[in-house]
Write a protein that holds these residues in place. Structure first.
Motif, PDB file in Angstrom:
ATOM      1  N   GLN A 105      30.114  88.086 156.329  1.00 53.70           N
ATOM      2  CA  GLN A 105      29.223  87.772 155.213  1.00 53.70           C
ATOM      3  C   GLN A 105      29.150  86.261 154.981  1.00 53.70           C
ATOM      4  O   GLN A 105      30.177  85.594 154.875  1.00 53.70           O
ATOM      5  CB  GLN A 105      29.723  88.431 153.931  1.00 53.70           C
ATOM      6  CG  GLN A 105      29.624  89.934 153.878  1.00 53.70           C
ATOM      7  CD  GLN A 105      30.190  90.468 152.564  1.00 53.70           C
ATOM      8  OE1 GLN A 105      31.045  91.329 152.572  1.00 53.70           O
ATOM      9  NE2 GLN A 105      29.713  89.933 151.445  1.00 53.70           N
ATOM     10  N   GLN A 137      27.017  87.200 149.260  1.00 53.46           N
ATOM     11  CA  GLN A 137      27.366  88.516 148.735  1.00 53.46           C
ATOM     12  C   GLN A 137      26.466  89.607 149.312  1.00 53.46           C
ATOM     13  O   GLN A 137      25.314  89.357 149.669  1.00 53.46           O
ATOM     14  CB  GLN A 137      27.238  88.530 147.209  1.00 53.46           C
ATOM     15  CG  GLN A 137      28.241  87.655 146.488  1.00 53.46           C
ATOM     16  CD  GLN A 137      28.207  87.856 144.985  1.00 53.46           C
ATOM     17  OE1 GLN A 137      27.763  88.885 144.482  1.00 53.46           O
ATOM     18  NE2 GLN A 137      28.684  86.864 144.251  1.00 53.46           N
ATOM     19  N   THR A 154      25.433  93.885 148.489  1.00 54.08           N
ATOM     20  CA  THR A 154      25.493  94.952 147.488  1.00 54.08           C
ATOM     21  C   THR A 154      25.849  96.256 148.190  1.00 54.08           C
ATOM     22  O   THR A 154      25.276  96.579 149.237  1.00 54.08           O
ATOM     23  CB  THR A 154      24.151  95.103 146.757  1.00 54.08           C
ATOM     24  OG1 THR A 154      23.820  93.847 146.142  1.00 54.08           O
ATOM     25  CG2 THR A 154      24.227  96.178 145.683  1.00 54.08           C
ATOM     26  N   GLY A 201      29.331  91.629 146.028  1.00 54.79           N
ATOM     27  CA  GLY A 201      30.425  90.689 146.235  1.00 54.79           C
ATOM     28  C   GLY A 201      30.734  90.490 147.705  1.00 54.79           C
ATOM     29  O   GLY A 201      29.965  90.867 148.592  1.00 54.79           O
ATOM     30  N   PHE A 202      31.890  89.897 147.953  1.00 53.44           N
ATOM     31  CA  PHE A 202      32.389  89.697 149.310  1.00 53.44           C
ATOM     32  C   PHE A 202      33.419  90.790 149.589  1.00 53.44           C
ATOM     33  O   PHE A 202      34.518  90.784 149.031  1.00 53.44           O
ATOM     34  CB  PHE A 202      33.017  88.308 149.450  1.00 53.44           C
ATOM     35  CG  PHE A 202      32.003  87.195 149.475  1.00 53.44           C
ATOM     36  CD1 PHE A 202      31.478  86.748 150.680  1.00 53.44           C
ATOM     37  CD2 PHE A 202      31.571  86.611 148.297  1.00 53.44           C
ATOM     38  CE1 PHE A 202      30.533  85.723 150.703  1.00 53.44           C
ATOM     39  CE2 PHE A 202      30.632  85.585 148.313  1.00 53.44           C
ATOM     40  CZ  PHE A 202      30.111  85.142 149.522  1.00 53.44           C
TER      41      PHE A 202
END
Length: 222
Positions: free
Chosen positions: A121, A124, A126, A153-154
């Motif tokens: 990544q 971020q 979803t 997020g990660f």
């Protein structure tokens, strides 16, 4: 006479062109460099794209690398899963449940996955999360499953090869996109080499990754 295709099927090149048009209209994508599409629940064979059963725990999704060079279309296609395997659905790493990336546009960079070169990544993502079934209920179709929570997020949702030759996903993905290719097989080697060379050749440090659900693919095929 024109060749008639079954409903839900299309010539691959025609599908790619429609896919590009969808990406441009929906996300403003340009194709002067490689763009990656991950599409759930489709097969490709003998120049034809068609929908499949989109069952859980199978390599029944597809990755399309697409670009134009001097107005000439180039594309490569790889079998994959965009979804977690049954093993991790039953034994989630996260207490909120196992992640499944949501349809949308994301950014990925060169990185590592368990000691191998892979894509990580850049920003971020979803995900929808799914908790284990009660009473040993089996996993069959995503459309029949209930989402426990949606998060952004990660989460180490990588893009990588698989470690075994199994035809089922199982432990190969806990939410990552995984090619149906081992680390040493030709499909993964070509896929990663293409992206690595492209990213290193441009100042843009990431690749756009557009994830589409099967129902979106159906609209493109119709």
């Amino acid at each position: 006479m024109p060749i008639l295709r079954k409903r839900g099927t299309m010539d691959t090149k025609k599908f790619v062109k429609r896919l590009m048009a969808y990406g441009s209209k929906k996300y403003g994508l340009l194709y002067d460099r490689w763009v990656l599409f991950g599409i759930r629940g489709i097969d490709f064979k003998d120049g034809i794209v068609k929908t499949n059963n989109d069952n859980i725990n199978e390599y029944n999704d597809a990755l399309f690398l697409i670009r134009t060079v001097n107005k000439s279309l180039e594309f490569k296609i790889y079998a994959c899963t965009i979804d977690p395997g049954r093993y991790w659905l039953n034994q989630p790493m996260n207490p909120a449940g196992t992640a499944r990336i949501v349809e949308g546009i994301y950014k990925y960079k060169l990185g590592m996955h368990r000691g191998h070169k892979a894509l990580n990544q850049y920003a971020q993502v979803t995900v929808n999360r799914y908790v284990p079934h009660q009473n040993g209920k089996p996993w069959f179709k995503w459309k029949d499953e209930s989402i426990s929570v949606t998060q952004a997020g990660f989460f180490a949702i990588d893009i990588h090869a698989k470690s075994s030759t199994s035809k089922f996903v199982e432990m190969a993905s806990a939410g990552c996109t995984v090619l149906n290719s081992t680390w040493t097989d030709a499909p993964w080697s070509e896929f990663f080499r293409t992206i690595e060379q492209a990213i290193l050749a441009h100042s843009q440090p990431y690749l756009c990754y557009c994830v589409l659900d099967q129902n979106t693919a159906v609209t493109i095929l119709s």
